[in-house]
Design an enzyme around this catalytic site. Structure first.
Site, mmCIF file in Angstrom:
data_model
loop_
_atom_site.group_PDB
_atom_site.id
_atom_site.type_symbol
_atom_site.label_atom_id
_atom_site.label_comp_id
_atom_site.label_asym_id
_atom_site.label_seq_id
_atom_site.Cartn_x
_atom_site.Cartn_y
_atom_site.Cartn_z
ATOM 1 N N HIS A 37 -78.330 112.474 40.285
ATOM 2 C CA HIS A 37 -77.244 113.357 39.807
ATOM 3 C C HIS A 37 -77.544 114.782 40.251
ATOM 4 C CE1 HIS A 37 -73.840 114.455 37.101
ATOM 5 N NE2 HIS A 37 -74.444 115.632 37.181
ATOM 6 N N CYS A 38 -76.831 115.219 41.248
ATOM 7 C CA CYS A 38 -76.954 116.606 41.721
ATOM 8 C C CYS A 38 -75.623 116.953 42.391
ATOM 9 C CB CYS A 38 -78.119 116.747 42.688
ATOM 10 S SG CYS A 38 -78.145 115.519 43.997
ATOM 11 N N HIS A 39 -75.451 118.227 42.685
ATOM 12 C CA HIS A 39 -74.174 118.710 43.211
ATOM 13 C C HIS A 39 -74.396 119.602 44.428
ATOM 14 C CE1 HIS A 39 -72.508 117.658 39.208
ATOM 15 N NE2 HIS A 39 -73.467 118.386 38.694
ATOM 16 N N TYR A 55 -64.685 127.452 36.408
ATOM 17 C CA TYR A 55 -65.774 128.407 36.633
ATOM 18 C C TYR A 55 -65.938 128.615 38.134
ATOM 19 C CZ TYR A 55 -68.550 124.224 37.803
ATOM 20 O OH TYR A 55 -68.995 123.061 38.380
ATOM 21 N N THR A 83 -66.791 119.873 39.275
ATOM 22 C CA THR A 83 -65.409 120.179 38.886
ATOM 23 C C THR A 83 -64.878 121.451 39.549
ATOM 24 O OG1 THR A 83 -66.156 121.348 36.907
ATOM 25 C CG2 THR A 83 -65.595 119.018 36.658
ATOM 26 N N TYR A 163 -67.890 111.512 32.048
ATOM 27 C CA TYR A 163 -68.581 112.648 31.422
ATOM 28 C C TYR A 163 -67.788 113.050 30.188
ATOM 29 C CZ TYR A 163 -71.305 117.017 31.151
ATOM 30 O OH TYR A 163 -72.139 118.039 30.756
ATOM 31 N N HIS A 187 -75.349 112.142 31.556
ATOM 32 C CA HIS A 187 -76.155 112.903 30.584
ATOM 33 C C HIS A 187 -76.133 112.281 29.180
ATOM 34 C CE1 HIS A 187 -75.724 115.255 34.098
ATOM 35 N NE2 HIS A 187 -74.707 116.001 33.738
ATOM 36 N N ASP A 263 -79.649 117.299 38.180
ATOM 37 C CA ASP A 263 -78.436 118.080 37.883
ATOM 38 C C ASP A 263 -78.436 119.432 38.608
ATOM 39 O OD1 ASP A 263 -75.870 118.420 36.767
ATOM 40 O OD2 ASP A 263 -76.680 119.652 35.160
ATOM 41 N N ASN A 268 -73.207 126.071 34.787
ATOM 42 C CA ASN A 268 -72.823 126.560 33.448
ATOM 43 C C ASN A 268 -73.955 126.673 32.440
ATOM 44 O OD1 ASN A 268 -69.970 126.689 34.071
ATOM 45 N ND2 ASN A 268 -70.002 124.457 34.023
HETATM 46 O O1 LIG Z 1 -71.976 120.525 31.648
HETATM 47 C C1 LIG Z 1 -71.515 121.070 32.686
HETATM 48 O O2 LIG Z 1 -71.073 122.235 32.704
HETATM 49 C C2 LIG Z 1 -71.460 120.272 33.915
HETATM 50 C C3 LIG Z 1 -70.483 120.582 34.870
HETATM 51 C C4 LIG Z 1 -70.338 119.773 35.952
HETATM 52 C C5 LIG Z 1 -69.264 119.986 36.915
HETATM 53 O O3 LIG Z 1 -68.652 121.050 36.867
HETATM 54 O O4 LIG Z 1 -69.013 119.063 37.681
HETATM 55 O O5 LIG Z 1 -71.159 118.721 36.156
HETATM 56 C C6 LIG Z 1 -72.173 118.404 35.274
HETATM 57 O O6 LIG Z 1 -72.879 117.419 35.527
HETATM 58 C C7 LIG Z 1 -72.332 119.203 34.123
#
Ligand SMILES: O=C(O)c1cc(C(=O)O)oc(=O)c1
Length: 308
Positions: A37-39, A55, A83, A163, A187, A263, A268
């Site tokens: 899980h990473c972005h 955001y 997101t 989520y 999570h 993550d 945020n």
């Molecule tokens: O809790 C969060 O703010 C968050 C946001 C996002 C996202 O914006 O995708 O992804 C995550 O895994 C956790």
């Protein structure tokens, strides 16, 4: 690693950039470990953030993610659509295509996505879609639209990542338990770790997994869930003590249906930005044996993401 920039966008007030210069983990990851899980964020100048975003982050590029992967000792990544990119998966797909097979992805799609677009994402390495119910992150999508998407992506062997916040599980229960695919919870369904681990809120999540063998959980994000810390900073080897009983209970009861991820770049977080090396050192506290560690970090993510 190079430092984060803000690209062409102005970051949300109070935004914390990812930690530069993370420590080398003391915990030796098993060979073949996956950060599941990473972005990636942007970079905004190349892959603009979505107009509907809640955001605006700092940039976090594929090159920076891959450098972190190598530094921490992971072999591969599962990159989850953030997101802030809405349903525009270009940054994600670009990262997957640049990864030399070392990354798979989870996308966000709308009902209007075509079969050809799904196929192209599949060819790039996408293996799931993410449905987000955290109200501060996304606008509401009707459940019939999500169910239609789930039924379609099933044909590609994809799964659904959900989520949500623990308080919302009762209301979402019927929808989640009707999903026709493997379902992966982000999570741990965000338990309130100030409540007892054997109390009704976490019991409902355990029942969800116990009664539905298609449900998996990421035992990730102690830095997000922890109330009392201590923080994964300054060499702390016993970080986020209050999260351990929750994550360990899930790992021990469902060893074949758990995943772990950093993550990174930790969207945020308001309080602190963890040292990702110390986050890796958290793993043996929740998966204490070599066998549990191998399932969590190697066997499970490979079975779910690299089986085709
Ligand atoms: O809790 C969060 O703010 C968050 C946001 C996002 C996202 O914006 O995708 O992804 C995550 O895994 C956790």
């Amino acid at each position: 690693m190079s430092k984060p920039t803000s690209g062409d966008f102005t970051k949300t007030a109070g935004w914390l950039d990812w930690y530069s210069g993370p420590s080398k983990p003391r915990f030796q990851l098993p060979a073949g470990a996956v950060d599941a899980h990473c972005h990636v964020f942007g970079p905004g100048a190349e892959f603009p953030y979505a107009p509907e975003r809640k955001y605006t982050p700092c940039d976090a590029s594929k090159a920076q993610l891959f450098a972190l992967r190598d530094h921490l000792g992971f072999e591969k990544n599962v990159i989850v659509q953030a997101t802030c990119h809405g349903a525009d998966n270009r940054a994600l797909v670009d990262a997957l295509q640049s990864s030399k097979g070392k990354a798979r992805g989870v996308a966000t799609v709308k009902r209007s996505v075509s079969d050809a677009e799904i196929q192209a994402m599949h060819d790039a390495g996408v293996r799931g879609v993410r449905f987000n119910f955290v109200k501060r992150l996304v606008d509401f999508t009707p459940k019939d639209e999500l169910m239609e998407i789930a039924a379609r992506i099933k044909a590609w062997g994809w799964h659904v990542v959900i989520y949500f916040e623990a308080v919302d599980l009762p209301e979402l229960w019927d929808f989640f338990t009707a999903l026709p695919t493997t379902v992966v919870v982000d999570h741990m369904g965000r338990p309130d770790v100030a409540l007892p681990v054997d109390g009704p809120q976490f019991a409902l999540f355990q029942k969800f997994m116990r009664e539905h063998s298609n449900v998996w959980s990421k035992v990730s994000c102690p830095e997000r869930l922890s109330v009392t810390g201590p923080k994964a900073l300054d060499g702390e080897q016993n970080a986020y003590q209050d999260v351990i009983p929750f994550a360990k209970a899930i790992v021990e009861e469902f060893p074949d249906r758990v995943l772990w991820g950093t993550d990174w770049p930790h969207p945020n977080l308001k309080d602190h930005m963890p040292d990702d090396g110390l986050l890796v050192d958290f793993i043996p506290h929740i998966a204490p044996t070599a066998e549990l560690q191998r399932k969590l970090l190697v066997d499970n993510p490979n079975r779910l993401y690299w089986n085709s």
